[in-house]
Enzyme design. Sequence first.
Site, mmCIF file in Angstrom:
data_model
loop_
_atom_site.group_PDB
_atom_site.id
_atom_site.type_symbol
_atom_site.label_atom_id
_atom_site.label_comp_id
_atom_site.label_asym_id
_atom_site.label_seq_id
_atom_site.Cartn_x
_atom_site.Cartn_y
_atom_site.Cartn_z
ATOM 1 N N ALA A 244 93.552 48.907 128.265
ATOM 2 C CA ALA A 244 94.368 50.101 128.409
ATOM 3 C C ALA A 244 95.644 49.834 129.213
ATOM 4 O O ALA A 244 95.900 48.723 129.664
ATOM 5 C CB ALA A 244 93.546 51.209 129.067
ATOM 6 N N HIS A 245 96.429 50.895 129.394
ATOM 7 C CA HIS A 245 97.739 50.751 130.041
ATOM 8 C C HIS A 245 97.621 50.344 131.507
ATOM 9 O O HIS A 245 96.692 50.698 132.210
ATOM 10 C CB HIS A 245 98.564 52.026 129.901
ATOM 11 C CG HIS A 245 97.954 53.254 130.511
ATOM 12 N ND1 HIS A 245 98.424 54.510 130.259
ATOM 13 C CD2 HIS A 245 96.917 53.437 131.364
ATOM 14 C CE1 HIS A 245 97.726 55.401 130.930
ATOM 15 N NE2 HIS A 245 96.797 54.769 131.606
ATOM 16 N N ASN A 246 98.615 49.561 131.920
ATOM 17 C CA ASN A 246 98.782 49.101 133.307
ATOM 18 C C ASN A 246 97.723 48.109 133.769
ATOM 19 O O ASN A 246 97.678 47.765 134.956
ATOM 20 C CB ASN A 246 98.792 50.280 134.301
ATOM 21 C CG ASN A 246 99.824 51.328 133.974
ATOM 22 O OD1 ASN A 246 100.828 51.046 133.344
ATOM 23 N ND2 ASN A 246 99.572 52.548 134.402
#
Length: 337
Positions: A244-246
């Site tokens: 997922a993001h980050n």
Amino acid sequence: MTPDPRFYDALGPVSLAELARLTGAELSAPEAGERQVLGVAILSRAGPDAVTFLTNARLLPELAAARPGACFVSAGEAAGLPDGCVGLVTGQPQAAYAQAAERLHRPRRVGEGGTPAAVEEGAVLAPGVVLGAGARVGRGTLIGANAVIGPGVAIGRDCVIGANVTLGFALVGDRVRIHAGAAVGEPGFGAAAGAGGLVDMPQLGRVILQDGVTLGANSCVDRGAFEDTVIGENSKIDNLVHIAHNVRVGRNCAMAAFTGISGSVVIGDGVQFGGKAGVADHVVIGDGAIVAADAAVMRDIPAGEKWGGSPARPFRQWMRETAWLTREAGRRKGTQA
């Protein structure tokens, strides 16, 4: 830090009065309506030319340190804004920030005009490959049929990009292998409650795949919400994995199929994940840790430890508890008989 101009068009500057009208917010200092901002930024990256948002009074010290030009904030927290920061007072600061992001930044898309793509000598593009404006492909790289390489994407040398891969908002090192059907750089998952229901939060970061990374077929790596999603050098990702993001993955990590890594997780070097392992958001996993198959990691794992179970705990503890439950279940079954 502003969104990378290779991937995002800047649509500013925009006056605070316009943002207030767009979002239905009220300016805490009406006389500042003509002040302009150039973009949005998360709290830790906001500066005098940016607008950010605040949803928790405990972050007011961080806001004071950043000193942004403006901030979407609820009425109850507006009084705590630092000098020079204009409040955009609203009942949904996060949703208003999302609206502002759409007004100030626009992701670049395949098919739009711009600088032509650059392909070094010796790269091979199979039939149906699409290259966005400003994309760069290094020498010796092979790109499979019907792959879509987005605007501004940079791919290093001696890479293999499989058929039907979609690759956007990404910087890719040398000797990277991305197998068929993988999706890299799509928006991460994030939503906020707005007046009309849920709204998507802006995803204005990038994906960075360092040298030697392998990404399996039909896997997904989301671009960052504002920071980057990073997979470290020589890490090997199996088929059907979601990152997922980050998320920040260290070097020489391994993830078996169906592993799922939630947003903003930090993973050290040499970490191994068994199949179907899952990690909750914002967890930190130390160097050399091992996560057993089907584990559900809900809290930080120290370096070098092996964890398993759901929720995950140290491996020996999990095995002792499992053995005790098995004995107790057999004992009760015998008693009932």
